[in-house]
Design a protein around this motif. Structure first.
Motif, PDB file in Angstrom:
ATOM      1  N   GLU A 161       0.841  -1.185   0.000  1.00 30.71           N
ATOM      2  CA  GLU A 161       0.000   0.000   0.000  1.00 30.71           C
ATOM      3  C   GLU A 161       0.883   1.245   0.000  1.00 30.71           C
ATOM      4  OE1 GLU A 161      -3.289   0.155  -0.262  1.00 30.71           O
ATOM      5  OE2 GLU A 161      -3.269  -2.009  -0.520  1.00 30.71           O
ATOM      6  N   PRO A 162       0.510   2.274  -0.791  1.00 35.77           N
ATOM      7  CA  PRO A 162       1.368   3.446  -0.918  1.00 35.77           C
ATOM      8  C   PRO A 162       1.417   4.314   0.326  1.00 35.77           C
ATOM      9  CG  PRO A 162      -0.699   3.758  -2.105  1.00 35.77           C
ATOM     10  CD  PRO A 162      -0.663   2.333  -1.654  1.00 35.77           C
ATOM     11  N   GLU A 163       0.455   4.160   1.262  1.00 32.10           N
ATOM     12  CA  GLU A 163       0.473   4.964   2.467  1.00 32.10           C
ATOM     13  C   GLU A 163       1.664   4.591   3.341  1.00 32.10           C
ATOM     14  OE1 GLU A 163      -2.103   3.300   1.391  1.00 32.10           O
ATOM     15  OE2 GLU A 163      -3.512   4.838   0.759  1.00 32.10           O
ATOM     16  N   LEU A 164       1.941   5.464   4.307  1.00 29.65           N
ATOM     17  CA  LEU A 164       3.022   5.177   5.233  1.00 29.65           C
ATOM     18  C   LEU A 164       2.692   3.939   6.059  1.00 29.65           C
ATOM     19  CD1 LEU A 164       3.895   8.748   6.580  1.00 29.65           C
ATOM     20  CD2 LEU A 164       5.073   7.439   4.806  1.00 29.65           C
ATOM     21  N   LEU A 165       3.691   3.111   6.273  1.00 27.16           N
ATOM     22  CA  LEU A 165       3.554   1.928   7.114  1.00 27.16           C
ATOM     23  C   LEU A 165       4.271   2.210   8.423  1.00 27.16           C
ATOM     24  CD1 LEU A 165       4.373  -0.788   4.420  1.00 27.16           C
ATOM     25  CD2 LEU A 165       2.128   0.064   5.092  1.00 27.16           C
ATOM     26  N   ALA A 200       7.802  -5.784   5.498  1.00 31.24           N
ATOM     27  CA  ALA A 200       6.682  -4.863   5.699  1.00 31.24           C
ATOM     28  C   ALA A 200       5.465  -5.259   4.878  1.00 31.24           C
ATOM     29  CB  ALA A 200       7.106  -3.442   5.338  1.00 31.24           C
ATOM     30  N   ALA A 201       5.679  -5.958   3.764  1.00 31.96           N
ATOM     31  CA  ALA A 201       4.555  -6.398   2.945  1.00 31.96           C
ATOM     32  C   ALA A 201       3.746  -7.496   3.629  1.00 31.96           C
ATOM     33  CB  ALA A 201       5.059  -6.888   1.586  1.00 31.96           C
ATOM     34  N   SER A 202       4.382  -8.205   4.567  1.00 27.84           N
ATOM     35  CA  SER A 202       3.707  -9.312   5.265  1.00 27.84           C
ATOM     36  C   SER A 202       4.043  -9.269   6.748  1.00 27.84           C
ATOM     37  CB  SER A 202       4.136 -10.660   4.664  1.00 27.84           C
ATOM     38  OG  SER A 202       3.922 -10.692   3.266  1.00 27.84           O
ATOM     39  N   PRO A 203       3.624  -8.225   7.455  1.00 31.69           N
ATOM     40  CA  PRO A 203       3.959  -8.137   8.885  1.00 31.69           C
ATOM     41  C   PRO A 203       3.337  -9.278   9.668  1.00 31.69           C
ATOM     42  CG  PRO A 203       2.293  -6.505   8.287  1.00 31.69           C
ATOM     43  CD  PRO A 203       2.787  -7.101   7.005  1.00 31.69           C
ATOM     44  N   VAL A 247      12.250 -16.869  14.265  1.00 28.84           N
ATOM     45  CA  VAL A 247      11.425 -18.046  14.519  1.00 28.84           C
ATOM     46  C   VAL A 247      12.313 -19.249  14.228  1.00 28.84           C
ATOM     47  CG1 VAL A 247       9.321 -19.294  13.949  1.00 28.84           C
ATOM     48  CG2 VAL A 247       9.356 -16.783  13.843  1.00 28.84           C
ATOM     49  N   ARG A 248      12.829 -19.851  15.274  1.00 28.10           N
ATOM     50  CA  ARG A 248      13.849 -20.890  15.139  1.00 28.10           C
ATOM     51  C   ARG A 248      13.370 -22.043  14.260  1.00 28.10           C
ATOM     52  NH1 ARG A 248      18.224 -20.177  18.052  1.00 28.10           N
ATOM     53  NH2 ARG A 248      18.206 -18.745  19.853  1.00 28.10           N
ATOM     54  N   GLY A 249      14.243 -22.433  13.333  1.00 23.58           N
ATOM     55  CA  GLY A 249      13.938 -23.533  12.459  1.00 23.58           C
ATOM     56  C   GLY A 249      13.158 -23.120  11.228  1.00 23.58           C
ATOM     57  N   PHE A 250      12.717 -21.836  11.164  1.00 27.23           N
ATOM     58  CA  PHE A 250      11.906 -21.397  10.038  1.00 27.23           C
ATOM     59  C   PHE A 250      12.484 -20.154   9.361  1.00 27.23           C
ATOM     60  CE2 PHE A 250       9.096 -23.906  12.675  1.00 27.23           C
ATOM     61  CZ  PHE A 250       8.469 -24.728  11.744  1.00 27.23           C
ATOM     62  N   GLY A 251      12.539 -19.042  10.104  1.00 25.79           N
ATOM     63  CA  GLY A 251      13.023 -17.816   9.476  1.00 25.79           C
ATOM     64  C   GLY A 251      12.804 -16.620  10.364  1.00 25.79           C
ATOM     65  N   TYR A 252      12.307 -15.538   9.762  1.00 24.20           N
ATOM     66  CA  TYR A 252      12.134 -14.284  10.485  1.00 24.20           C
ATOM     67  C   TYR A 252      10.786 -13.671  10.167  1.00 24.20           C
ATOM     68  CZ  TYR A 252      17.253 -14.633  10.775  1.00 24.20           C
ATOM     69  OH  TYR A 252      18.537 -15.053  10.999  1.00 24.20           O
ATOM     70  N   LYS A 253      10.321 -12.790  11.079  1.00 28.27           N
ATOM     71  CA  LYS A 253       9.100 -12.040  10.814  1.00 28.27           C
ATOM     72  C   LYS A 253       9.218 -10.656  11.423  1.00 28.27           C
ATOM     73  CE  LYS A 253       6.410 -13.701  14.808  1.00 28.27           C
ATOM     74  NZ  LYS A 253       5.171 -14.398  15.241  1.00 28.27           N
ATOM     75  N   LEU A 254       8.534  -9.707  10.790  1.00 32.80           N
ATOM     76  CA  LEU A 254       8.491  -8.340  11.291  1.00 32.80           C
ATOM     77  C   LEU A 254       7.329  -8.243  12.259  1.00 32.80           C
ATOM     78  CD1 LEU A 254       9.674  -5.419  10.961  1.00 32.80           C
ATOM     79  CD2 LEU A 254       7.838  -5.023   9.319  1.00 32.80           C
ATOM     80  N   ARG A 255       7.604  -7.793  13.471  1.00 28.52           N
ATOM     81  CA  ARG A 255       6.551  -7.668  14.451  1.00 28.52           C
ATOM     82  C   ARG A 255       5.595  -6.554  14.081  1.00 28.52           C
ATOM     83  NH1 ARG A 255       9.916  -8.416  20.154  1.00 28.52           N
ATOM     84  NH2 ARG A 255      10.101 -10.696  20.033  1.00 28.52           N
TER      85      ARG A 255
END
Length: 256
Positions: A161-165, A200-203, A247-255
């Motif tokens: 989305e073009p708005e501020l995140l 940021a596209a998939s928080p 996330v151990r064993g999987f990857g990372y995520k943005l809170r």
């Protein structure tokens, strides 16, 4: 110092205007790689040692650098750090061993990617083009040094989305490609910016390391995934360690 070489014949690919700096002390490898890159339409500056490479960089401000790790006068790691003090231009490290600690040191010093020598020219060119595409997404201003113009990068934000995140004190402007923390602008490399946009596209969604490799680096990695871990580490240092959760064993995520 070696002057720039121009392609002798018909160019291949779409990055014909890109200017590269190759710093490699082995004359045979340096000339072989240079000629291969010229055949793909790149303009190539070369240097045989780190100090000369730094001088050429300051004079020419190339769009991308290829740095050998083992260099006389100033090694590739030191040269990478010096360049990062001046510019966000993409840096591709050349290493003789893929499992070398030099690779980790290069990435920690600010390199965006690395290849293991010897390597086919097509692979090097693919990595270069990937880095140049990433750089085209980032704003180029007086503090960013080299790198292509940013006009083609608008499409990168269309999936967001073009708005501020906003994530706490972190504000992301996907359209303007600007990131601020507590109101202060952050200087992110093109790779760090693209990685942050993916988060940021998939928080709140876990992104596996190989997913990040595919989306951010434009290729499937056949070896280890340290390149992702080290870039996450660098990104955390800039946006706040608590923002990106492991996330151990999987990857990372943005809170969220």
């Amino acid at each position: 110092m070696t002057t720039a070489h121009t392609p002798p014949g018909t160019t291949t690919g779409s990055a014909t205007e890109a200017r590269l700096l190759l710093v490699e002390d082995d004359e045979v490898i340096r000339n072989t790689v240079r000629m291969a890159l010229e055949r793909y339409g790149f303009t190539v500056y070369t240097a045989a040692d780190g100090l000369t490479g730094l001088e050429v960089f300051r004079e020419q401000r190339p769009d991308l650098l290829l740095l050998d790790v083992m260099l006389p006068e100033l090694d590739g790691i030191g040269l990478c750090r010096r360049v990062r003090e001046l510019s966000l231009a993409p840096i591709l490290m050349l290493s003789a061993r893929g499992d070398s600690l030099d690779v980790i040191a290069g990435l920690e010093a600010g390199a965006d990617d690395y290849v293991v020598k010897p390597c086919e020219s097509a692979v090097i060119v693919a990595r270069i083009r990937s880095l140049l595409r990433r750089a085209s997404f980032a704003p180029v201003g007086p503090d960013t040094g080299g790198g292509p113009a940013t006009a083609p990068g608008a499409e990168a934000a269309q999936d967001i989305e073009p708005e501020l995140l906003c994530f706490g004190d972190l504000t992301i402007d996907p359209r303007g490609m600007e990131v601020r923390r507590a109101g202060e602008p952050l200087a992110l490399t093109p790779t760090e910016l693209r990685m942050l946009l993916e988060f940021a596209a998939s928080p709140g969604v876990v992104l596996e390391r190989r997913t990040l490799l595919s989306r951010v680096w434009d290729h499937a990695w056949q070896g280890d995934t340290r390149v992702v871990d080290l870039h996450v580490q660098r990104l955390r240092a800039k946006i706040g360690a608590e923002r990106i959760e492991t996330v151990r064993g999987f990857g990372y995520k943005l809170r969220r």
